[in-house]
Motif scaffolding. Structure first.
Motif, mmCIF file in Angstrom:
data_model
loop_
_atom_site.group_PDB
_atom_site.id
_atom_site.type_symbol
_atom_site.label_atom_id
_atom_site.label_comp_id
_atom_site.label_asym_id
_atom_site.label_seq_id
_atom_site.Cartn_x
_atom_site.Cartn_y
_atom_site.Cartn_z
ATOM 1 N N TYR A 8 0.840 -1.193 0.000
ATOM 2 C CA TYR A 8 0.000 0.000 0.000
ATOM 3 C C TYR A 8 0.875 1.243 0.000
ATOM 4 O O TYR A 8 1.762 1.371 0.838
ATOM 5 C CB TYR A 8 -0.920 0.013 1.220
ATOM 6 C CG TYR A 8 -1.857 -1.159 1.245
ATOM 7 C CD1 TYR A 8 -3.041 -1.125 0.530
ATOM 8 C CD2 TYR A 8 -1.553 -2.304 1.949
ATOM 9 C CE1 TYR A 8 -3.903 -2.199 0.538
ATOM 10 C CE2 TYR A 8 -2.406 -3.387 1.957
ATOM 11 C CZ TYR A 8 -3.582 -3.327 1.251
ATOM 12 O OH TYR A 8 -4.428 -4.398 1.253
ATOM 13 N N THR A 9 0.615 2.152 -0.937
ATOM 14 C CA THR A 9 1.374 3.388 -1.048
ATOM 15 C C THR A 9 0.427 4.549 -1.297
ATOM 16 O O THR A 9 -0.770 4.354 -1.512
ATOM 17 C CB THR A 9 2.384 3.338 -2.212
ATOM 18 O OG1 THR A 9 1.660 3.273 -3.442
ATOM 19 C CG2 THR A 9 3.313 2.154 -2.107
ATOM 20 N N ASP A 10 1.007 5.758 -1.281
ATOM 21 C CA ASP A 10 0.213 6.897 -1.719
ATOM 22 C C ASP A 10 0.214 6.891 -3.251
ATOM 23 O O ASP A 10 0.744 5.985 -3.875
ATOM 24 C CB ASP A 10 0.751 8.203 -1.142
ATOM 25 C CG ASP A 10 2.223 8.424 -1.428
ATOM 26 O OD1 ASP A 10 2.840 7.581 -2.105
ATOM 27 O OD2 ASP A 10 2.751 9.449 -0.979
ATOM 28 N N THR A 43 -2.918 3.710 4.344
ATOM 29 C CA THR A 43 -1.604 4.287 4.628
ATOM 30 C C THR A 43 -1.613 5.164 5.873
ATOM 31 O O THR A 43 -0.617 5.813 6.171
ATOM 32 C CB THR A 43 -1.111 5.125 3.435
ATOM 33 O OG1 THR A 43 -2.040 6.171 3.186
ATOM 34 C CG2 THR A 43 -0.923 4.270 2.204
#
Length: 104
Positions: free
Chosen positions: A40-42, A63
């Motif tokens: 999971y990332t921006d 996040t």
């Protein structure tokens, strides 16, 4: 830049330096060795070039753990703030300080 396990809240790997593709790739290689179900990332566009599409997720609410940790880290470690008296002149000292904080 660092990666944490969402369930255990432990730091998996970190790197001091710019957010370049090479530095991000080092952390992603470490994560892929652990065979994660998702990363999971921006919504930064450099992540799509480095993380495999079947693992990459960009949900904002996933996040929040790392964003909260970033805020706490900036509050506790004043050497990460730009305009303070306490700052690290060398990258080695910054890495050592972060290691002490992350793995205490």
């Amino acid at each position: 830049m660092y990666a944490i396990n969402r369930k255990t809240k432990q730091v998996i790997d970190f790197i001091c330096g710019s957010g370049s593709k090479g530095n991000i790739n080092k952390i992603i290689k470490t994560l892929l060795k652990l065979s994660p179900q998702g990363i999971y990332t921006d919504k930064l566009n450099i992540f799509t070039a480095v993380i495999p599409e079947n693992l990459h997720r960009t949900f904002q609410y996933k996040t929040n753990n790392i964003e909260r940790r970033n805020h706490t880290l900036r509050t506790h470690l004043k050497r990460l703030s730009r305009k303070t008296i306490c700052y690290s002149k060398s990258q080695a000292m910054l890495e050592a300080c972060f290691k002490l904080y992350a793995w205490q």
